[in-house]
Design a protein around this motif. Sequence first.
Motif, PDB file in Angstrom:
ATOM      1  N   VAL A  26      96.055 107.142  15.931  1.00  0.00           N
ATOM      2  CA  VAL A  26      95.503 105.948  16.558  1.00  0.00           C
ATOM      3  C   VAL A  26      94.525 105.303  15.578  1.00  0.00           C
ATOM      4  N   GLU A  27      94.705 104.008  15.316  1.00  0.00           N
ATOM      5  CA  GLU A  27      93.882 103.320  14.329  1.00  0.00           C
ATOM      6  C   GLU A  27      93.508 101.931  14.826  1.00  0.00           C
ATOM      7  N   LEU A  28      92.519 101.357  14.157  1.00  0.00           N
ATOM      8  CA  LEU A  28      92.071 100.008  14.469  1.00  0.00           C
ATOM      9  C   LEU A  28      92.756  99.025  13.525  1.00  0.00           C
ATOM     10  N   ILE A  29      93.412  98.027  14.107  1.00  0.00           N
ATOM     11  CA  ILE A  29      94.132  97.037  13.309  1.00  0.00           C
ATOM     12  C   ILE A  29      93.457  95.677  13.475  1.00  0.00           C
ATOM     13  N   GLY A  30      93.276  94.995  12.372  1.00  0.00           N
ATOM     14  CA  GLY A  30      92.696  93.657  12.376  1.00  0.00           C
ATOM     15  C   GLY A  30      92.754  93.078  10.984  1.00  0.00           C
ATOM     16  N   PRO A  31      92.378  91.830  10.806  1.00  0.00           N
ATOM     17  CA  PRO A  31      92.437  91.187   9.495  1.00  0.00           C
ATOM     18  C   PRO A  31      91.674  91.936   8.409  1.00  0.00           C
TER      19      PRO A  31
END
Length: 376
Positions: A101-106
């Motif tokens: 589980v990871e954080l995705i964003g620009p």
Amino acid sequence: MPVRDVLEHIRPWYAAGETFGLATVVGTYRSAPRQPGAAMAVSAAGEAVGSVSGGCVEGAVYELAQEVMESGTPVFQTYGVSDDDAFTVGLTCGGIIDMFVELIGPETFPEFEEVAASIEAGEPVAVATVVSGLGYVGARLVIWPDRRSGTLGSARLDDAVTDDGRGQLSQGHTGILHFGPEGERRGDELAVFIQSYAPPPRMLVFGAIDFATAVAAAGKFLGYRVTVCDARPVFATAKRFPQADEVIVEWPHRYLEKQLEVEHAIDGRTVICVLTHDPKFDVPVLKLALGTEAGYIGAMGSRRTHDDRLARLREEGVSEEQLARLFSPIGLDLGARTPEETAISIAAEIIGQRWGGSGAKLRTTQGAIHREPAAG
């Protein structure tokens, strides 16, 4: 469901500059309900899309994704049967799944939109992510056949993962590979999950007969890009084959000859179904097909037709080793009668060949239900 299936939902989040949690199945054991690559995304507003377990641990993964969004720290989590509360956070099927589980964003994934565009365009791309390994977890490398972006932490590691990742990508394989900190193949300090986004595998259906309509529909359902080819324009029409991606009016062997001139047009994932059961059509195309890397080559016809076909192919110089690759008469013995039933028997044989299944009733077999892809 795979990440590609939730792209339409998560691309707007990303385009708006939002961050979201992405949970991906990176490993499975025994009777796990989803394969590696299955994903669920959770938006900052709490919306969830996708599936990682068919419902078994979705609630727990949802909560974990929210924790990761708050902390920004990726998490590797294993879910199995929970003795205390199996129906709440465990897998009642008896399987085990590893989740990342990871954080995705620009800011965390600047190549995301380029990856999404490649997937949408059918351009092969692989995303390599370190899911386990002190000091490296969450590092990401995006790999295309001719370029790469990002880093996993060292140039040697990037080079090793790029080489192996391109090998995985060429076969459409998704899974974990292990390396040392400097890319040592014998090392196991780092677990790198390589998710391949290759174009859909191809199914070539030769012979625009009624059975081909059902076979094309079954192939599309299984995720293949389906081409129907026949030399007779009155039969080879888009109206008769609404499920096919393309319908070609051409002699089968001539069409296949042209495909062999295109790099990677026929690979180990390709399925070829020859349904003409007419020697003037099927012998020339089978002669060519049996010399390709196609993973499955089947031909329709009675046992008498099969014997005659083999004799003709031998006369054409086809070797016994090549003939051993031919699935003929095509399909499994299900007692099928209708075109739709026959298509299911063919689809079942294709699945069995891909995954190394026996075709036997599960109640008569022992051991694991789910298998790794069949070798070769």
